[in-house]
Design a protein around this motif. Structure first.
Motif, PDB file in Angstrom:
ATOM      1  N   HIS A  87      -5.081  15.743   5.993  1.00 49.43           N
ATOM      2  CA  HIS A  87      -4.393  14.773   5.148  1.00 49.43           C
ATOM      3  C   HIS A  87      -3.898  15.511   3.906  1.00 49.43           C
ATOM      4  CE1 HIS A  87      -6.542  11.526   7.437  1.00 49.43           C
ATOM      5  NE2 HIS A  87      -7.450  12.488   7.532  1.00 49.43           N
TER       6      HIS A  87
ATOM      7  N   ILE B 291       4.444  18.547  -0.570  1.00 54.59           N
ATOM      8  CA  ILE B 291       3.590  18.328   0.602  1.00 54.59           C
ATOM      9  C   ILE B 291       4.205  18.892   1.884  1.00 54.59           C
ATOM     10  CG2 ILE B 291       2.718  16.488   2.118  1.00 54.59           C
ATOM     11  CD1 ILE B 291       1.923  14.964  -0.416  1.00 54.59           C
TER      12      ILE B 291
ATOM     13  N   THR C  66      -2.003  15.141  -0.035  1.00 53.32           N
ATOM     14  CA  THR C  66      -1.700  14.205  -1.110  1.00 53.32           C
ATOM     15  C   THR C  66      -1.462  14.956  -2.413  1.00 53.32           C
ATOM     16  OG1 THR C  66      -2.497  12.217  -2.259  1.00 53.32           O
ATOM     17  CG2 THR C  66      -4.126  13.926  -1.793  1.00 53.32           C
TER      18      THR C  66
ATOM     19  N   ARG D 108      -2.636  10.741  -6.536  1.00 52.16           N
ATOM     20  CA  ARG D 108      -3.058   9.804  -5.499  1.00 52.16           C
ATOM     21  C   ARG D 108      -4.334  10.273  -4.788  1.00 52.16           C
ATOM     22  NH1 ARG D 108       0.938   6.449  -3.511  1.00 52.16           N
ATOM     23  NH2 ARG D 108      -0.067   6.505  -1.471  1.00 52.16           N
ATOM     24  N   ALA D 109      -5.010  11.266  -5.360  1.00 49.69           N
ATOM     25  CA  ALA D 109      -6.121  11.903  -4.655  1.00 49.69           C
ATOM     26  C   ALA D 109      -7.250  10.931  -4.326  1.00 49.69           C
ATOM     27  CB  ALA D 109      -6.660  13.070  -5.477  1.00 49.69           C
TER      28      ALA D 109
ATOM     29  N   LEU E 166      -8.996  16.706   3.567  1.00 51.90           N
ATOM     30  CA  LEU E 166      -7.958  16.254   2.633  1.00 51.90           C
ATOM     31  C   LEU E 166      -7.571  17.411   1.729  1.00 51.90           C
ATOM     32  CD1 LEU E 166      -6.268  14.001   1.201  1.00 51.90           C
ATOM     33  CD2 LEU E 166      -8.246  13.693  -0.310  1.00 51.90           C
TER      34      LEU E 166
ATOM     35  N   VAL F   6      -5.468  18.398  -1.635  1.00 49.12           N
ATOM     36  CA  VAL F   6      -4.792  17.935  -2.850  1.00 49.12           C
ATOM     37  C   VAL F   6      -3.805  19.030  -3.241  1.00 49.12           C
ATOM     38  CG1 VAL F   6      -5.083  17.179  -5.227  1.00 49.12           C
ATOM     39  CG2 VAL F   6      -6.835  16.626  -3.514  1.00 49.12           C
TER      40      VAL F   6
ATOM     41  N   ALA G 136      -6.186   8.481  -1.551  1.00 49.17           N
ATOM     42  CA  ALA G 136      -6.011   9.257  -0.324  1.00 49.17           C
ATOM     43  C   ALA G 136      -7.361   9.633   0.277  1.00 49.17           C
ATOM     44  CB  ALA G 136      -5.191  10.514  -0.607  1.00 49.17           C
TER      45      ALA G 136
ATOM     46  N   ASP H 154       2.545  13.236   5.636  1.00 49.53           N
ATOM     47  CA  ASP H 154       1.361  13.403   4.781  1.00 49.53           C
ATOM     48  C   ASP H 154       0.088  13.563   5.603  1.00 49.53           C
ATOM     49  OD1 ASP H 154       1.148  10.856   5.774  1.00 49.53           O
ATOM     50  OD2 ASP H 154       0.851   9.883   3.831  1.00 49.53           O
ATOM     51  N   ARG H 155       0.256  13.782   6.908  1.00 46.46           N
ATOM     52  CA  ARG H 155      -0.890  14.025   7.796  1.00 46.46           C
ATOM     53  C   ARG H 155      -0.412  14.843   8.985  1.00 46.46           C
ATOM     54  NH1 ARG H 155      -4.826   9.697  11.080  1.00 46.46           N
ATOM     55  NH2 ARG H 155      -4.960  10.957  12.973  1.00 46.46           N
TER      56      ARG H 155
ATOM     57  N   ALA I 101      -2.528   4.375  -5.511  1.00 49.04           N
ATOM     58  CA  ALA I 101      -2.140   5.581  -6.247  1.00 49.04           C
ATOM     59  C   ALA I 101      -3.196   5.940  -7.278  1.00 49.04           C
ATOM     60  CB  ALA I 101      -0.785   5.384  -6.918  1.00 49.04           C
TER      61      ALA I 101
END
Length: 546
Positions: free
Chosen positions: A251, A214, A253, A257-258, A207, A209, A261, A236-237, A283
């Motif tokens: 991923h 993004i 984010t 929204r971390a 993931l 951040v 996510a 977002d992926r 969120a």
């Protein structure tokens, strides 16, 4: 493209060719390194997250370890149904030779003898073993027949290509460092199956951040040198094929929204679905906030499965361990480091004690004779004076015979501080036989723990069949610990069996089975496996003083 949905038929067929090439080359003097290249490539192809025939030539050659010879062999198979190189090698050997020498216990000489008798594949060999006529082949004795039977029971090269947990964790951590350094990325976190402690992850999840937009970061991810192809891009992926042949899922984010996510990126899908049904905050900046609307306490990642064990009041953690009950020194034939080196490494980990469990006499290639054991014990006594800050236990890894018998005599065993008893041979026996064999060791007064109780090697050898319920119940009654072995291809007991042992009230010992000092770190995966089984602190033997 989900890796689990890939049609592996073409990959398996190519991998079979590469494995047979490797086997034939291994039988020839001076070909060890080429054999290793083909073997490694075969395992990678078997685990690819897309069919190998969908790779362009430049993508194929961008895979780690795929040089000219391997690439030609793969392309030849895809064009003709069999590698031309393999076809030439087969012409130089008896029929079936390349198949037979892949079986553990089948030497070059024996493979040629079997071929001369009309045995040209594994099915024919298995029939000989099953009816006992393998013993009629010159040079085959009962022990060789047992090794061959165990070899026939091994999982083939196809399963060995998928990374085991430790390998996947280290690779995912390296990707997190690499991608975390991209412009516009505040931090990177390992997620997915690796974070949950799945024993053989099918993908590596990270993931990111992001502080930059993004889509902009996603482009930079896809252009990373280690990425060969973008498989999926949802915004977002991004799913990627790496040069190591792995399925990498990234991923992306924003900071706000971390938390939510990270919950989604960690999974499992079933766990996330339950949270969403209960109103999870989509969120949330952190995981506790994401769980709050669902009226749930955050669940530790290893327990986020659809039907996992209950969450104990106090789940075991790595920081709780104060010792290791299964460590080999250079006194074992396959050990590498001295007692002093291991003592220093144990203290550096904050341990109060370690058990030095060298192999016992019945493991003839690696075990200690009685005289060697006396000298090893004297060396431990001397080392205790040099290392007063870590308690060094005189120990052994004993061999459980088919009748449940152990090495040495009882007086010798009772003089040791800590004994682990393990099965190291004759795996292909019915469940009742294997169970009684282990139960005899559980009941022995000198045995403190049962080592790697099912004897599996992930992707290489399935575990032997045992009644884990009966063994766990007996272990609970005698106080004998059942080991969760952290050696990368063992993770034995597995999480499901840990849950059974916990339910029975059996104690566990989370061990590294280290054969050199740096392998003490294998205990990390033992802890993850124990966590997936819901192991509570109070049942962990090496979370307490010696």
């Amino acid at each position: 493209m989900a890796v689990d949905n890939v049609d592996r038929g073409v990959n398996d067929a190519v991998a079979d060719d590469l494995a047979e090439i490797a086997a034939i080359l291994s039988s020839r003097r001076g070909e060890r390194f080429r054999a290793r290249a083909f073997r490694t490539a075969g395992r990678m192809v078997a685990a690819l997250p897309l069919p190998v025939d969908q790779l362009a030539e430049e993508e194929l050659r961008a895979l780690d370890g795929v040089g000219d010879a391997v690439a030609r062999a793969i392309r030849s198979h895809l064009e003709d149904g069999v590698s031309g190189y393999l076809a030439r090698l087969r012409e130089e050997e008896p029929e079936g030779f390349g198949q037979l020498v892949q079986v553990m216990g089948v030497s070059t000489r024996l493979a040629r003898e079997l071929s001369s008798r009309g045995v040209v594949d594994r099915d024919g060999l298995a029939a000989l073993v099953e009816d006992g006529s393998i013993l009629d082949v010159p040079g085959v004795r009962e022990r060789t027949a047992e090794v061959i039977a165990d070899g026939l029971g091994r999982i083939d090269h196809r399963g060995a290509g998928m990374p085991v947990l430790r390998q996947a964790r280290l690779e995912a951590e390296r990707w997190a460092v690499a991608l975390g350094g991209l412009p516009g990325v505040a931090r990177a976190v390992v997620a997915g199956q690796v974070r949950r402690g799945v024993q053989q992850p099918t993908a590596l999840d990270v993931l990111l951040v992001c502080t930059d937009p993004i889509p902009q970061v996603a482009v930079a991810v896809c252009e990373h040198d280690g990425c060969i192809r973008t498989l999926v891009d949802t915004g977002d992926r991004v799913d990627l094929l790496t040069s190591a042949g792995r399925h990498l899922v990234v991923h992306l984010t924003a900071e706000r929204r971390a938390g939510s996510a990270l919950v989604v990126a960690t999974g499992s899908e079933a766990h996330v679905r339950v949270l969403r049904e209960r109103g999870m905050d989509g969120a949330a900046p952190d995981e506790p906030t994401a769980y709050a609307p669902a009226d749930m306490t955050p669940v530790p990642p290893p327990l986020r499965e659809v039907a996992g064990p209950p969450v104990p009041d106090r789940l075991i953690t790595l920081a709780d361990l104060v010792g290791d009950g299964h460590v080999h020194t250079e006194w074992s034939g396959d050990g590498h480091d001295s007692i002093d080196t291991l003592a220093t490494a144990a203290r550096a980990r904050g341990y109060e004690w370690i058990a030095l469990t060298d192999h016992a006499e019945n493991l003839t290639m690696n075990g200690l004779t009685r005289e060697a054991l006396r000298r090893r014990d004297a060396a431990i006594e001397e080392a205790r004076e040099r290392h007063p800050d870590v308690r060094l236990l005189r120990g052994l890894e004993l061999n459980i015979g088919l009748d449940g018998g152990l090495d040495y005599d009882e007086e010798t065993l009772l003089a040791q501080d800590w004994c682990v008893a393990s099965v190291h041979s004759v795996f292909q026996r019915p469940e009742p036989v294997q169970t009684e064999r282990i139960l005899a060791a559980v009941a022995h007064p000198a045995v403190h723990a049962i080592g790697h109780p099912v004897g599996r090697l992930l992707g290489m050898r399935p575990g032997y069949r045992i009644d884990i319920h009966a063994i766990a119940q007996a272990a609970a009654e005698t106080g004998t610990a059942l080991e969760v072995n952290g050696s990368p291809r063992r993770l034995d007991l597995d999480a499901e069996m840990v849950a059974i042992a916990v339910a029975a009230g059996a104690t566990l010992v989370l061990d590294s089975d280290a054969h050199r000092a740096r392998e003490l770190d294998y205990v990390v995966e033992a802890v993850l496996t124990a966590q997936r089984g819901g192991a509570p602190l109070h049942l962990i033997r090496n979370a307490h003083p010696a």
